[in-house]
Design a protein around this motif. Structure first.
Motif, PDB file in Angstrom:
ATOM      1  N   UNK A 106       0.835  -1.201   0.000  1.00  0.00           N
ATOM      2  CA  UNK A 106       0.000   0.000   0.000  1.00  0.00           C
ATOM      3  C   UNK A 106       0.871   1.254   0.000  1.00  0.00           C
ATOM      4  N   UNK A 107       1.933   1.206   0.791  1.00  0.00           N
ATOM      5  CA  UNK A 107       2.779   2.389   0.962  1.00  0.00           C
ATOM      6  C   UNK A 107       3.615   2.685  -0.280  1.00  0.00           C
ATOM      7  N   UNK A 108       4.042   1.635  -0.985  1.00  0.00           N
ATOM      8  CA  UNK A 108       4.954   1.846  -2.111  1.00  0.00           C
ATOM      9  C   UNK A 108       4.246   1.838  -3.460  1.00  0.00           C
ATOM     10  N   UNK A 109       3.016   1.306  -3.516  1.00  0.00           N
ATOM     11  CA  UNK A 109       2.401   1.097  -4.824  1.00  0.00           C
ATOM     12  C   UNK A 109       0.948   1.564  -4.894  1.00  0.00           C
ATOM     13  N   UNK A 110       0.099   1.023  -4.016  1.00  0.00           N
ATOM     14  CA  UNK A 110      -1.332   1.331  -4.116  1.00  0.00           C
ATOM     15  C   UNK A 110      -1.601   2.802  -3.822  1.00  0.00           C
ATOM     16  N   UNK A 111      -0.823   3.367  -2.893  1.00  0.00           N
ATOM     17  CA  UNK A 111      -0.956   4.790  -2.588  1.00  0.00           C
ATOM     18  C   UNK A 111       0.341   5.504  -2.928  1.00  0.00           C
ATOM     19  N   UNK A 112       0.245   6.754  -3.326  1.00  0.00           N
ATOM     20  CA  UNK A 112       1.417   7.622  -3.426  1.00  0.00           C
ATOM     21  C   UNK A 112       1.367   8.518  -2.195  1.00  0.00           C
ATOM     22  N   UNK A 113       2.219   8.224  -1.224  1.00  0.00           N
ATOM     23  CA  UNK A 113       2.097   8.881   0.077  1.00  0.00           C
ATOM     24  C   UNK A 113       2.500  10.358   0.037  1.00  0.00           C
ATOM     25  N   UNK A 114       2.953  10.823  -1.117  1.00  0.00           N
ATOM     26  CA  UNK A 114       3.172  12.272  -1.269  1.00  0.00           C
ATOM     27  C   UNK A 114       1.822  13.001  -1.256  1.00  0.00           C
ATOM     28  N   UNK A 115       0.802  12.349  -1.787  1.00  0.00           N
ATOM     29  CA  UNK A 115      -0.504  13.010  -1.926  1.00  0.00           C
ATOM     30  C   UNK A 115      -1.657  12.248  -1.288  1.00  0.00           C
ATOM     31  N   UNK A 116      -1.413  10.973  -0.894  1.00  0.00           N
ATOM     32  CA  UNK A 116      -2.518  10.130  -0.432  1.00  0.00           C
ATOM     33  C   UNK A 116      -2.222   9.473   0.912  1.00  0.00           C
ATOM     34  N   UNK A 117      -3.283   9.244   1.682  1.00  0.00           N
ATOM     35  CA  UNK A 117      -3.224   8.423   2.900  1.00  0.00           C
ATOM     36  C   UNK A 117      -3.917   7.099   2.609  1.00  0.00           C
ATOM     37  N   UNK A 131       2.658   2.440 -12.539  1.00  0.00           N
ATOM     38  CA  UNK A 131       3.029   1.066 -12.889  1.00  0.00           C
ATOM     39  C   UNK A 131       4.338   1.056 -13.690  1.00  0.00           C
ATOM     40  N   UNK A 132       4.528   2.062 -14.545  1.00  0.00           N
ATOM     41  CA  UNK A 132       5.783   2.157 -15.317  1.00  0.00           C
ATOM     42  C   UNK A 132       6.999   2.197 -14.415  1.00  0.00           C
ATOM     43  N   UNK A 133       6.803   2.776 -13.266  1.00  0.00           N
ATOM     44  CA  UNK A 133       7.902   2.894 -12.319  1.00  0.00           C
ATOM     45  C   UNK A 133       8.516   1.537 -12.008  1.00  0.00           C
ATOM     46  N   UNK A 134       7.715   0.474 -12.084  1.00  0.00           N
ATOM     47  CA  UNK A 134       8.197  -0.859 -11.749  1.00  0.00           C
ATOM     48  C   UNK A 134       8.655  -1.642 -12.975  1.00  0.00           C
ATOM     49  N   UNK A 159       6.369  10.989 -18.871  1.00  0.00           N
ATOM     50  CA  UNK A 159       7.713  10.740 -18.357  1.00  0.00           C
ATOM     51  C   UNK A 159       7.980  11.520 -17.068  1.00  0.00           C
ATOM     52  N   UNK A 160       7.453  12.736 -16.981  1.00  0.00           N
ATOM     53  CA  UNK A 160       7.546  13.544 -15.751  1.00  0.00           C
ATOM     54  C   UNK A 160       6.774  12.845 -14.631  1.00  0.00           C
ATOM     55  N   UNK A 161       5.594  12.323 -14.972  1.00  0.00           N
ATOM     56  CA  UNK A 161       4.798  11.607 -13.970  1.00  0.00           C
ATOM     57  C   UNK A 161       5.562  10.379 -13.464  1.00  0.00           C
ATOM     58  N   UNK A 169       6.827   9.541  -9.598  1.00  0.00           N
ATOM     59  CA  UNK A 169       6.467   8.268  -8.955  1.00  0.00           C
ATOM     60  C   UNK A 169       7.710   7.508  -8.484  1.00  0.00           C
ATOM     61  N   UNK A 170       8.826   7.625  -9.202  1.00  0.00           N
ATOM     62  CA  UNK A 170      10.073   6.970  -8.765  1.00  0.00           C
ATOM     63  C   UNK A 170      10.770   7.762  -7.667  1.00  0.00           C
ATOM     64  N   UNK A 171      10.289   8.976  -7.422  1.00  0.00           N
ATOM     65  CA  UNK A 171      10.874   9.899  -6.448  1.00  0.00           C
ATOM     66  C   UNK A 171      12.245  10.417  -6.880  1.00  0.00           C
ATOM     67  N   UNK A 172      12.569  10.292  -8.164  1.00  0.00           N
ATOM     68  CA  UNK A 172      13.760  10.998  -8.666  1.00  0.00           C
ATOM     69  C   UNK A 172      13.491  12.499  -8.626  1.00  0.00           C
ATOM     70  N   UNK A 173      12.226  12.880  -8.779  1.00  0.00           N
ATOM     71  CA  UNK A 173      11.808  14.275  -8.627  1.00  0.00           C
ATOM     72  C   UNK A 173      10.738  14.341  -7.540  1.00  0.00           C
ATOM     73  N   UNK A 174      10.729  15.414  -6.753  1.00  0.00           N
ATOM     74  CA  UNK A 174       9.762  15.516  -5.655  1.00  0.00           C
ATOM     75  C   UNK A 174       8.375  15.927  -6.141  1.00  0.00           C
ATOM     76  N   UNK A 175       7.372  15.697  -5.286  1.00  0.00           N
ATOM     77  CA  UNK A 175       6.007  16.113  -5.615  1.00  0.00           C
ATOM     78  C   UNK A 175       5.255  15.029  -6.357  1.00  0.00           C
TER      79      UNK A 175
END
Lengths: 89, 226
Positions: A63-74, B63-66, B89-91, B95-101
């Protein structure tokens, strides 16, 4: 088989225009009295084998690494009692 | 001698061909990369193109991140290889956290497709050296999940370090915080933006200008003189 439910919601401070669009449509459809709507995602995971600490740890990591993006989601993780489902009627 | 610049194709990528073409027009050697291959074929830099990889299921880029190729891209990006993420690609880069936000649905909920005016805020990255700081450029923008979001502290850090690379001008098209259109990592080798420079490299098509070409000439010069 046991079911684990993961609910994912945008963090409270994140703007949710989809939820707002739903909320704005409600009066027009005759549904009164709803002050706010937030839209989220629900994942139902059918677990093979027992839902023990190891299984829940793995689901939490998922959930923490995939199902949710914890930057924006809980997210929340809970075990659903499958045995009673459908018997309540 | 020229540089080898790879472009990754994921299932659902749309703009990989345009990106390869832009690389070639800039004078570099375009190298197609495949999402299932960990091998980057000895490229000197990588472009993650636009599109809807894996249907944008779950979240855009999630999903691309994996994908196997991303293991190598992330590892090499951390050791300094230049990476450019355009739109999808930015998204993937967030998602990989190479970039924040993170990227969210546009605040008006509509897909948007238009020529977009941007200001180049940082001409010191690997991908923007051929621009002048403060220069205005016009390149196409087309997306539905283009709203850049990060917490206030992250935004302040990005601003203070000059890591906001592009800002929207003449109206914010999607509700991105602080009008941010593109950002860089701390080292400046990883850059992501929502608008599409690869669609503005020839006068015949796109905006009728070639304002996007400098992304690709910038990286070529960086690599050849390195």
């Amino acid at each position: 088989m046991a079911r684990v439910v993961v609910d994912v919601m945008l963090k409270p401070e994140i703007l949710d225009p989809q939820g707002q669009a739903v909320q704005r449509a409600l009066p027009r459809l005759g549904f009164a009295g709803i002050a706010d709507v937030r839209q989220g995602k629900r994942f139902e995971l059918e677990v093979e084998g027992p839902v023990d600490d190891a299984a829940l740890d793995q689901i939490n990591t998922m959930a923490e690494t995939f199902l949710a993006n914890t930057v924006i989601e809980d997210f929340t993780v809970r075990v659903e009692e499958v045995a009673h489902r459908g018997e309540a009627k | 001698m020229t540089a080898r610049i790879g472009v990754v194709t994921f299932p659902g990528s749309l703009d990989d061909r345009d990106a390869l073409r832009a690389v070639r027009l800039a004078g570099a050697e375009p190298v197609p990369l495949w999402h299932r291959d960990k091998d980057l074929r000895q490229v000197d830099a990588v472009v993650l193109p636009g599109g809807f990889s894996y249907g944008d299921y779950l979240r855009a880029g999630a999903i691309s991140r994996f994908a196997p190729v991303m293991d190598t891209v992330v590892e090499q990006a951390r050791s300094g290889m230049p990476v450019l993420g355009i739109c999808n690609g930015f998204q993937v880069l967030t998602e990989t956290h190479l970039l924040p936000g993170a990227m969210l649905r546009n605040n008006h909920l509509h897909f948007i497709c238009r020529d977009q005016k941007l200001r180049v805020e940082n001409a010191g990255t690997a991908w923007t050296a051929d621009y002048a700081a403060g220069q205005d450029i016009h390149i196409p923008l087309k997306n539905i999940d283009g709203r850049y979001t990060a917490d206030e502290r992250t935004l302040d850090e990005l601003e203070a370090a000059g890591r906001v690379v592009f800002r929207y001008l003449d109206g914010n098209p999607n509700g991105s915080l602080r009008d941010i259109a593109g950002i860089a990592n701390e080292a400046g080798n990883v850059v992501g933006l929502m608008p599409h420079p690869e669609h503005a490299v020839e006068a015949l098509v796109g905006t009728g200008r070639t304002d996007g070409l400098a992304f690709f000439t910038s990286i070529l010069k960086r690599l050849v003189h390195a």
